[in-house]
Design a protein around this motif. Structure first.
Motif, PDB file in Angstrom:
ATOM      1  N   UNK A  12      39.270 -16.733   6.192  1.00 19.83           N
ATOM      2  CA  UNK A  12      38.396 -16.190   5.158  1.00 19.83           C
ATOM      3  C   UNK A  12      39.005 -14.880   4.654  1.00 19.83           C
ATOM      4  N   UNK A  13      39.723 -14.959   3.552  1.00 23.22           N
ATOM      5  CA  UNK A  13      40.463 -13.802   3.026  1.00 23.22           C
ATOM      6  C   UNK A  13      39.551 -12.649   2.634  1.00 23.22           C
ATOM      7  N   UNK A  14      38.354 -12.974   2.131  1.00 22.63           N
ATOM      8  CA  UNK A  14      37.434 -11.916   1.728  1.00 22.63           C
ATOM      9  C   UNK A  14      36.979 -11.100   2.947  1.00 22.63           C
ATOM     10  N   UNK A  15      36.669 -11.782   4.046  1.00 24.68           N
ATOM     11  CA  UNK A  15      36.282 -11.070   5.264  1.00 24.68           C
ATOM     12  C   UNK A  15      37.451 -10.264   5.819  1.00 24.68           C
ATOM     13  N   UNK A  16      38.641 -10.824   5.702  1.00 27.80           N
ATOM     14  CA  UNK A  16      39.827 -10.127   6.186  1.00 27.80           C
ATOM     15  C   UNK A  16      40.055  -8.831   5.415  1.00 27.80           C
ATOM     16  N   UNK A  17      39.897  -8.880   4.104  1.00 26.65           N
ATOM     17  CA  UNK A  17      40.074  -7.660   3.305  1.00 26.65           C
ATOM     18  C   UNK A  17      38.928  -6.678   3.554  1.00 26.65           C
ATOM     19  N   UNK A  18      37.715  -7.194   3.787  1.00 27.22           N
ATOM     20  CA  UNK A  18      36.588  -6.320   4.124  1.00 27.22           C
ATOM     21  C   UNK A  18      36.859  -5.589   5.428  1.00 27.22           C
ATOM     22  N   UNK A  19      37.422  -6.293   6.377  1.00 26.23           N
ATOM     23  CA  UNK A  19      37.746  -5.694   7.675  1.00 26.23           C
ATOM     24  C   UNK A  19      38.781  -4.579   7.516  1.00 26.23           C
ATOM     25  N   UNK A  20      39.718  -4.754   6.608  1.00 24.05           N
ATOM     26  CA  UNK A  20      40.719  -3.709   6.360  1.00 24.05           C
ATOM     27  C   UNK A  20      40.118  -2.493   5.663  1.00 24.05           C
ATOM     28  N   UNK A  21      39.139  -2.739   4.793  1.00 20.42           N
ATOM     29  CA  UNK A  21      38.513  -1.635   4.061  1.00 20.42           C
ATOM     30  C   UNK A  21      37.453  -0.911   4.892  1.00 20.42           C
ATOM     31  N   UNK A  22      36.885  -1.599   5.857  1.00 20.45           N
ATOM     32  CA  UNK A  22      35.837  -1.034   6.707  1.00 20.45           C
ATOM     33  C   UNK A  22      36.263  -1.153   8.178  1.00 20.45           C
ATOM     34  N   UNK A  23      37.125  -0.282   8.666  1.00 24.08           N
ATOM     35  CA  UNK A  23      37.662  -0.420  10.024  1.00 24.08           C
ATOM     36  C   UNK A  23      36.621  -0.292  11.138  1.00 24.08           C
ATOM     37  N   UNK A  24      35.450   0.239  10.829  1.00 28.75           N
ATOM     38  CA  UNK A  24      34.415   0.327  11.855  1.00 28.75           C
ATOM     39  C   UNK A  24      34.030  -1.080  12.329  1.00 28.75           C
ATOM     40  N   UNK A  25      34.113  -2.061  11.432  1.00 31.79           N
ATOM     41  CA  UNK A  25      33.795  -3.428  11.813  1.00 31.79           C
ATOM     42  C   UNK A  25      34.845  -4.016  12.740  1.00 31.79           C
ATOM     43  N   UNK A  26      36.076  -3.566  12.647  1.00 30.77           N
ATOM     44  CA  UNK A  26      37.118  -4.044  13.567  1.00 30.77           C
ATOM     45  C   UNK A  26      36.735  -3.680  14.999  1.00 30.77           C
ATOM     46  N   UNK A  27      36.259  -2.466  15.176  1.00 31.63           N
ATOM     47  CA  UNK A  27      35.844  -2.029  16.515  1.00 31.63           C
ATOM     48  C   UNK A  27      34.625  -2.809  16.995  1.00 31.63           C
ATOM     49  N   UNK A  28      33.666  -3.006  16.090  1.00 33.74           N
ATOM     50  CA  UNK A  28      32.458  -3.742  16.481  1.00 33.74           C
ATOM     51  C   UNK A  28      32.780  -5.181  16.876  1.00 33.74           C
ATOM     52  N   UNK A  29      33.615  -5.846  16.097  1.00 31.28           N
ATOM     53  CA  UNK A  29      33.967  -7.238  16.364  1.00 31.28           C
ATOM     54  C   UNK A  29      34.815  -7.350  17.625  1.00 31.28           C
ATOM     55  N   UNK A  30      35.675  -6.380  17.858  1.00 38.68           N
ATOM     56  CA  UNK A  30      36.493  -6.403  19.072  1.00 38.68           C
ATOM     57  C   UNK A  30      35.630  -6.278  20.322  1.00 38.68           C
ATOM     58  N   UNK A  31      34.605  -5.458  20.254  1.00 33.66           N
ATOM     59  CA  UNK A  31      33.728  -5.252  21.414  1.00 33.66           C
ATOM     60  C   UNK A  31      32.714  -6.371  21.581  1.00 33.66           C
ATOM     61  N   UNK A  32      32.203  -6.886  20.459  1.00 34.87           N
ATOM     62  CA  UNK A  32      31.169  -7.912  20.514  1.00 34.87           C
ATOM     63  C   UNK A  32      31.408  -8.945  19.413  1.00 34.87           C
ATOM     64  N   UNK A  33      32.111 -10.036  19.730  1.00 29.51           N
ATOM     65  CA  UNK A  33      32.429 -11.039  18.702  1.00 29.51           C
ATOM     66  C   UNK A  33      31.213 -11.732  18.107  1.00 29.51           C
ATOM     67  N   UNK A  34      30.058 -11.608  18.731  1.00 28.16           N
ATOM     68  CA  UNK A  34      28.863 -12.242  18.159  1.00 28.16           C
ATOM     69  C   UNK A  34      28.367 -11.491  16.930  1.00 28.16           C
ATOM     70  N   UNK A  35      28.927 -10.327  16.661  1.00 28.93           N
ATOM     71  CA  UNK A  35      28.539  -9.531  15.497  1.00 28.93           C
ATOM     72  C   UNK A  35      29.197 -10.010  14.201  1.00 28.93           C
ATOM     73  N   UNK A  36      29.934 -11.109  14.266  1.00 34.07           N
ATOM     74  CA  UNK A  36      30.656 -11.574  13.072  1.00 34.07           C
ATOM     75  C   UNK A  36      29.687 -11.980  11.956  1.00 34.07           C
ATOM     76  N   UNK A  37      28.524 -12.516  12.308  1.00 35.08           N
ATOM     77  CA  UNK A  37      27.547 -12.878  11.289  1.00 35.08           C
ATOM     78  C   UNK A  37      27.000 -11.630  10.592  1.00 35.08           C
ATOM     79  N   UNK A  38      26.792 -10.560  11.355  1.00 36.80           N
ATOM     80  CA  UNK A  38      26.336  -9.301  10.759  1.00 36.80           C
ATOM     81  C   UNK A  38      27.415  -8.739   9.837  1.00 36.80           C
ATOM     82  N   UNK A  39      28.674  -8.925  10.216  1.00 35.08           N
ATOM     83  CA  UNK A  39      29.771  -8.468   9.364  1.00 35.08           C
ATOM     84  C   UNK A  39      29.812  -9.269   8.063  1.00 35.08           C
ATOM     85  N   UNK A  40      29.545 -10.574   8.131  1.00 35.58           N
ATOM     86  CA  UNK A  40      29.524 -11.395   6.921  1.00 35.58           C
ATOM     87  C   UNK A  40      28.424 -10.928   5.973  1.00 35.58           C
ATOM     88  N   UNK A  41      27.272 -10.575   6.508  1.00 34.88           N
ATOM     89  CA  UNK A  41      26.173 -10.080   5.675  1.00 34.88           C
ATOM     90  C   UNK A  41      26.539  -8.734   5.055  1.00 34.88           C
TER      91      UNK A  41
END
Length: 79
Positions: A12-41
């Motif tokens: 999902x390229x859009x999520x990938x670019x969002x992750x690059x623009x919002x690095x706080x989500x990289x930390x959240x997803x690394x610690x808790x992968x179940x947060x991916x749905x919250x990241x999509x929202x």
């Protein structure tokens, strides 16, 4: 980051670019992968792709078309 989560983000390229623009989500997803749905929202809100954003965009387009139509009508009536 878990390999399966990374593969999902790569697909999902859009999520990938969002992750690059919002690095706080990289930390959240690394610690808790179940947060991916919250990241999509959050990405939907960031890129303004939610239903209220789409309705607002359509409403703005209709409003602009109505304004142009009334402007053309007033120009036509003056001639």
């Amino acid at each position: 980051m878990r390999k399966d989560v990374y593969n999902y983000l790569e697909q999902n390229k859009e999520l990938h670019s969002f992750l690059r623009e919002q690095p706080v989500w990289y930390r959240k997803i690394s610690r808790d992968p179940t947060q991916i749905q919250a990241m999509e929202i959050a990405a939907l809100h960031y890129y303004k792709k939610t239903i209220p954003h789409r309705v607002e965009k359509i409403s703005y387009g209709v409003q602009m078309a109505s304004m142009m139509f009334s402007m053309f009508q007033s120009m036509n009536n003056q001639s």
